[in-house]
Motif scaffolding. Sequence first.
Motif, PDB file in Angstrom:
ATOM      1  N   LEU A 131      32.291  37.824 -11.763  1.00 18.57           N
ATOM      2  CA  LEU A 131      33.145  37.104 -10.830  1.00 18.57           C
ATOM      3  C   LEU A 131      33.451  35.757 -11.457  1.00 18.57           C
ATOM      4  CD1 LEU A 131      31.312  37.748  -7.415  1.00 18.57           C
ATOM      5  CD2 LEU A 131      33.487  38.753  -8.134  1.00 18.57           C
ATOM      6  N   GLU A 132      34.719  35.434 -11.611  1.00 18.06           N
ATOM      7  CA  GLU A 132      35.069  34.163 -12.253  1.00 18.06           C
ATOM      8  C   GLU A 132      35.830  33.260 -11.285  1.00 18.06           C
ATOM      9  OE1 GLU A 132      39.087  35.877 -14.530  1.00 18.06           O
ATOM     10  OE2 GLU A 132      37.448  34.948 -15.673  1.00 18.06           O
ATOM     11  N   ASP A 140      32.885  30.811  -1.305  1.00 19.84           N
ATOM     12  CA  ASP A 140      33.490  32.104  -1.633  1.00 19.84           C
ATOM     13  C   ASP A 140      32.436  33.203  -1.598  1.00 19.84           C
ATOM     14  OD1 ASP A 140      35.968  31.007  -2.006  1.00 19.84           O
ATOM     15  OD2 ASP A 140      35.951  31.125  -4.200  1.00 19.84           O
ATOM     16  N   ASP A 147      31.186  30.654 -12.476  1.00 20.19           N
ATOM     17  CA  ASP A 147      31.312  32.070 -12.774  1.00 20.19           C
ATOM     18  C   ASP A 147      29.979  32.741 -12.476  1.00 20.19           C
ATOM     19  OD1 ASP A 147      33.891  31.632 -13.717  1.00 20.19           O
ATOM     20  OD2 ASP A 147      33.262  31.543 -15.834  1.00 20.19           O
ATOM     21  N   VAL A 149      34.654  31.090  -8.999  1.00 18.76           N
ATOM     22  CA  VAL A 149      34.125  31.196  -7.639  1.00 18.76           C
ATOM     23  C   VAL A 149      33.907  29.794  -7.071  1.00 18.76           C
ATOM     24  CG1 VAL A 149      32.275  32.113  -6.207  1.00 18.76           C
ATOM     25  CG2 VAL A 149      33.008  33.366  -8.258  1.00 18.76           C
ATOM     26  N   LEU A 195      29.770  43.229  -4.875  1.00 13.59           N
ATOM     27  CA  LEU A 195      29.744  43.935  -6.149  1.00 13.59           C
ATOM     28  C   LEU A 195      29.164  45.325  -5.941  1.00 13.59           C
ATOM     29  CD1 LEU A 195      28.294  41.112  -8.448  1.00 13.59           C
ATOM     30  CD2 LEU A 195      30.704  41.712  -8.108  1.00 13.59           C
ATOM     31  N   ALA A 254      31.885  37.744  -2.159  1.00 10.61           N
ATOM     32  CA  ALA A 254      32.432  39.018  -2.623  1.00 10.61           C
ATOM     33  C   ALA A 254      31.314  40.045  -2.625  1.00 10.61           C
ATOM     34  CB  ALA A 254      33.035  38.877  -4.020  1.00 10.61           C
TER      35      ALA A 254
END
Length: 444
Positions: A384-385, A391, A367, A387, A395, A393
Amino acid sequence: MNIVKLSLFASAATFLVGCGSDSPDSTPTSQLRVTHASADAPQVSILLDGAIASGLSDVDYQQGSGLITVDSGNHDLIVRGLLAGDATADVITANAVNFAPDMQYDVFAVNNVSSIEPVILSRSATGPDTQSIRLDVLHGHPGVGGVDIHLTTDPSISASTVAVSDLAFKEDESQLPVTLPAGDYRIRITLAGQSTDADVVYDSGNLTLDGGSDLMVTAVPNVSGGIVSPVNLLVADGSAVSVLRSTGEKATVRVGHAVADLGDVDVRASGNVVTGLNVIGFEKIKSLDLAASSYDLTVTPTGATTPEAIQAPGTSFAAGSETTIFAVGRFSDQSIEPVVIEDDLRSVASYAKLRVLHANPVAGTVDIHAAAAGSGFSASTVVLEGVNFKDTAVLEVEAGTYDFAVAAAGTTNVLLSASGVSLANGNVATAFATENSIALNVDK
């Protein structure tokens, strides 16, 4: 002014379009199109009379709608900015805008976000015949003065090739729109009064437009990767908006080193070291603008041709693209591989953008926590959990000073942390978790 062959629009996002004609007993209608042309504004939603208009939610810069059919008469328009943390702000409000029957209206959100404003252009809804094209043009770059638009397929421009002269920012030019024969065109832009080839700041190259094409062309700030020209042209054909870049635009390529047991590395193209993408140290990112093309890439230890830690033949970079390639894994067990990210490095005035990558090959599922500096981590600080390795992402982060942590999934067992990280609105940053730390690169 002109052009663009319909095939140019094939890759553009298509929005819901309302079409149709009025019968004698029907309510009179108008056509409306909205375009996001503010270079540092966040994504927006467009509200018409209190409801989000068709195809106009989560609209990003250089995007817009097709022509939407609306009842003629007065309408309230709102441009609603989508901020960090699901917050919103109405950045443009235009009440009781009157849309006359059988007219087309283009509404643009222009200028920097601190001075964002609407521009509305109108024209008859009756388009060109099958042998002609119709072209309207808006100068939408707040940082550029008046421009001349040259329209010729001749190799060189001159004072005689000016089709629209001294077009100013936001100006509703009386010469526009223009109707021209269908055929081949080339758009070149210079500052007003400048008419030599050396003065050209934008060149579309030769374009072919079929009869019946009805185009709205907007010159907007170029904030894409590999910038050569200060502007891009947005070309709206009634169903979609496409970005038309100047000839010679490059691509931005960034390479990140996240392999803990590998020393400095070089990127090679067809066996040759790419200057600017060489001697890349662990937990570092280097960036370079390259010609838009396809490359046979390898990654090797600095100064050596072998071993090839990564092989990536036929890697293509499009004009204006922003690509980040991370080397991840472990050299000792030959598990190194690339993580290729189609990035978006555009600055947004209302928040910071933080790209996060799990590049730790031994940490398992984690996480990601973010907390105000010094406040500690808990279940409520997870951003973010679940992960997994590789991976990634983005923010959207309000300006402030933060502590970040990588914790075993579902726990507050901190594996890696970074304290006192300050981010300002408009920052674009990349954080990648390696075996050693959370490495941070502030890109802008």
